[in-house]
Design a protein around this motif. Sequence first.
Motif, short mmCIF file in Angstrom:
data_model
loop_
_atom_site.label_atom_id
_atom_site.label_comp_id
_atom_site.label_asym_id
_atom_site.label_seq_id
_atom_site.Cartn_x
_atom_site.Cartn_y
_atom_site.Cartn_z
N ARG A 82 0.80 -1.22 0.00
CA ARG A 82 0.00 0.00 0.00
C ARG A 82 0.84 1.28 0.00
N PRO A 83 1.98 1.36 0.73
CA PRO A 83 2.80 2.59 0.62
C PRO A 83 3.25 2.88 -0.80
N ILE A 84 3.52 1.83 -1.57
CA ILE A 84 3.93 2.05 -2.97
C ILE A 84 2.76 2.64 -3.76
N TYR A 85 1.56 2.12 -3.55
CA TYR A 85 0.39 2.67 -4.25
C TYR A 85 0.13 4.11 -3.83
N TRP A 86 0.35 4.38 -2.52
CA TRP A 86 0.19 5.76 -2.04
C TRP A 86 1.16 6.69 -2.76
N ALA A 87 2.41 6.28 -2.86
CA ALA A 87 3.42 7.11 -3.50
C ALA A 87 3.07 7.36 -4.97
N LEU A 88 2.60 6.32 -5.66
CA LEU A 88 2.25 6.48 -7.07
C LEU A 88 1.04 7.40 -7.23
N GLY A 89 0.03 7.24 -6.36
CA GLY A 89 -1.16 8.10 -6.45
C GLY A 89 -0.85 9.55 -6.15
N LEU A 90 -0.05 9.79 -5.11
CA LEU A 90 0.29 11.17 -4.78
C LEU A 90 1.18 11.80 -5.85
N ALA A 91 2.07 10.99 -6.43
CA ALA A 91 2.90 11.52 -7.52
C ALA A 91 2.04 11.89 -8.72
N LEU A 92 1.01 11.09 -8.99
CA LEU A 92 0.11 11.42 -10.10
C LEU A 92 -0.65 12.72 -9.83
N LEU A 93 -1.11 12.90 -8.59
CA LEU A 93 -1.80 14.15 -8.24
C LEU A 93 -0.86 15.35 -8.37
N ALA A 94 0.42 15.16 -8.04
CA ALA A 94 1.37 16.27 -8.12
C ALA A 94 1.73 16.61 -9.56
N LEU A 95 1.64 15.63 -10.47
CA LEU A 95 2.03 15.88 -11.86
C LEU A 95 0.89 16.41 -12.71
N PRO A 97 -1.63 18.97 -12.20
CA PRO A 97 -2.02 20.39 -12.33
C PRO A 97 -1.40 21.15 -13.50
N PRO A 98 -0.10 21.00 -13.83
CA PRO A 98 0.43 21.77 -14.97
C PRO A 98 -0.23 21.45 -16.29
N PHE A 99 -0.85 20.28 -16.41
CA PHE A 99 -1.47 19.89 -17.67
C PHE A 99 -2.97 20.15 -17.70
N VAL A 100 -3.50 20.76 -16.64
CA VAL A 100 -4.93 21.02 -16.57
C VAL A 100 -5.15 22.52 -16.68
N ASP A 101 -6.02 22.93 -17.60
CA ASP A 101 -6.33 24.35 -17.78
C ASP A 101 -7.73 24.72 -17.29
N SER A 102 -8.53 23.72 -16.98
CA SER A 102 -9.90 23.98 -16.52
C SER A 102 -9.89 24.51 -15.10
N GLY A 103 -10.49 25.69 -14.92
CA GLY A 103 -10.56 26.27 -13.58
C GLY A 103 -11.43 25.46 -12.65
N SER A 231 -3.08 30.32 -12.53
CA SER A 231 -1.87 30.10 -11.72
C SER A 231 -2.21 30.05 -10.24
N GLN A 232 -3.15 30.90 -9.82
CA GLN A 232 -3.56 30.85 -8.41
C GLN A 232 -4.20 29.51 -8.06
N LEU A 233 -5.03 29.02 -9.00
CA LEU A 233 -5.68 27.74 -8.73
C LEU A 233 -4.66 26.61 -8.66
N ARG A 234 -3.66 26.63 -9.54
CA ARG A 234 -2.63 25.58 -9.50
C ARG A 234 -1.84 25.64 -8.20
N LEU A 235 -1.48 26.84 -7.79
CA LEU A 235 -0.78 26.97 -6.50
C LEU A 235 -1.66 26.50 -5.36
N GLY A 236 -2.96 26.80 -5.45
CA GLY A 236 -3.89 26.33 -4.42
C GLY A 236 -3.96 24.82 -4.35
N VAL A 237 -3.95 24.16 -5.52
CA VAL A 237 -3.99 22.69 -5.54
C VAL A 237 -2.76 22.11 -4.86
N TYR A 238 -1.58 22.68 -5.17
CA TYR A 238 -0.36 22.15 -4.55
C TYR A 238 -0.37 22.39 -3.03
#
Length: 527
Positions: A82-95, A97-103, A231-238
């Motif tokens: 499960r820690p490996i799945y957690w790391a993969l899921g959180l890494a996906l969430l971190a990657l 936002p830069p590719f999403v333009d929808s507010g 940009s504010q929304l992306r910073l908010g997500v992080y």
Amino acid sequence: MMFKVTRSENWKNPQDSWAPDAPRWKPRMLPVGRLRWYWKGPAQGSALWRLRYPFTRRTVLRTRGVYNPKTLRAERTIVDRRPIYWALGLALLALLPPFVDSGALLAAGAVFCIYAAINLCWMLTIGTAGIFSLASPAVVGAAAYGSAWLSIEYGLPWWTLPFIGSGIGLIFGAIIAIPATRLDGFYYALLTLGINELCRVYVVQSRVFGSATGGLYGAPSYLPDGWDETSQLRLGVYACLVLMIAALFLYRFVNGTRLGRILRAAPEKKEAFAEATGIDFRSARVRVFLISSIALGVIGGFYATHFRGASPTLFSFDLVLMMLAMIVIGGLGRAEGAVVGTLIVIVIEKYLIDWGPARLILIGLIMLGVVLFLRGGLFGMKQQFRAWRNKKKSERRSTRAEKGGEMLPEEATETRDKDQIFARRFDKQQRDFLKTLVTDEVIEEHRAKPLGQHSEQLERLLVYFRRGVQNDKYAIVATVPFREYRVIALSGFRGVAPRVVDDKVYATEDEAYHGVFLRRVQDLLES
């Protein structure tokens, strides 16, 4: 001696079966067992296996040391991935936002992270501590309103709001924890639900907290005013993602320390036994409740600086029900359940707006299905499936054991040589297959020619008979050389004479061999 035999569909001419171009049988091979796949790593000595959560004895990766008898090396297997799945899921969430333009999508991602953090802290209260408190939204709301009001009145910077919120959460949690020492279960849940409603009525009617504007806004925010909205929304997500990861580490920390172990030793319905053994679970529960309240206060202060204020919806009964739905769908007492349950509800709530009130019905149906068919939410499905599969395996094993030949489940658990379980199972399957080869043609073929080259069917039967154990194995003996033969059964022990099985006397050696064959076939059909 009579046999009930039928003509087999696989019967072939004995002469044809040995032709070079004749097709050979390919018996269906049944799986004997199933091995779970584990990743094999190097032996101990690597720093990876010693990595622990800070100030706890809980390792990041739960491994198990095994000795490989084939390679003669010590190996490590990761038991809990499960820690490996957690790391993969959180890494996906971190990657993402830069590719999403929808507010709307970015705003929903921030809301998801905030509510997931709240549910993780709430899980400490109702899962780890076992206190059925519904006041977590009230603590977050009180911290958000209090920190926002203080920052507006006294001009405090945005980074002070989480600290102010933690203090408010501690005070609010201490007040709520007092009745928790005397009330339990349904009564305490009603009390905390009433506290939520009292807070909502107070802020709605209070002019200080924005009764005319529908909320208290104007608090400072960490989002730069000079940035564009995306940009504010992306910073908010992080920022919200960091908040969720911090809540996750808090959850792991509390459960990995002595405090969590004390509470696991005093589960529900076993409190009296825990108290009798000297475990002070009551004070442990209060401490976990206060830790959770402080964390919820921090989230409230962050909420105020993220949304630049607070609104009465933080105390609404609808929000409490929605957060309960998140926990029920994901599974109570599981960090991954709190996060995934929040994700499902947020996706339905934010992206199915066109459905109107029907999306709430969908959430209700999912929650109803989880309660009716799953124990422990979505993440209890795996454990439930394993229990169901083991039950079916036991039923199939019992069914096969009733037919004879296999080892009974009770006997299988007591035997030291586990290979005997599969050996007897294989023998049972082989005998079931050989029974289909016994036909009148095979018996007549053996009667006509007991020794020499036979058809493939008869040869398989004879090979199985010759491979049998020595105990009670049939043989022939010449009582009068070249004139009288009889069938005997070997004892299997040195010095113990064989026994004569019947009074029948055979005139020739071939008749005696066929008599032995008929007895072996009879035993095979009756097994």
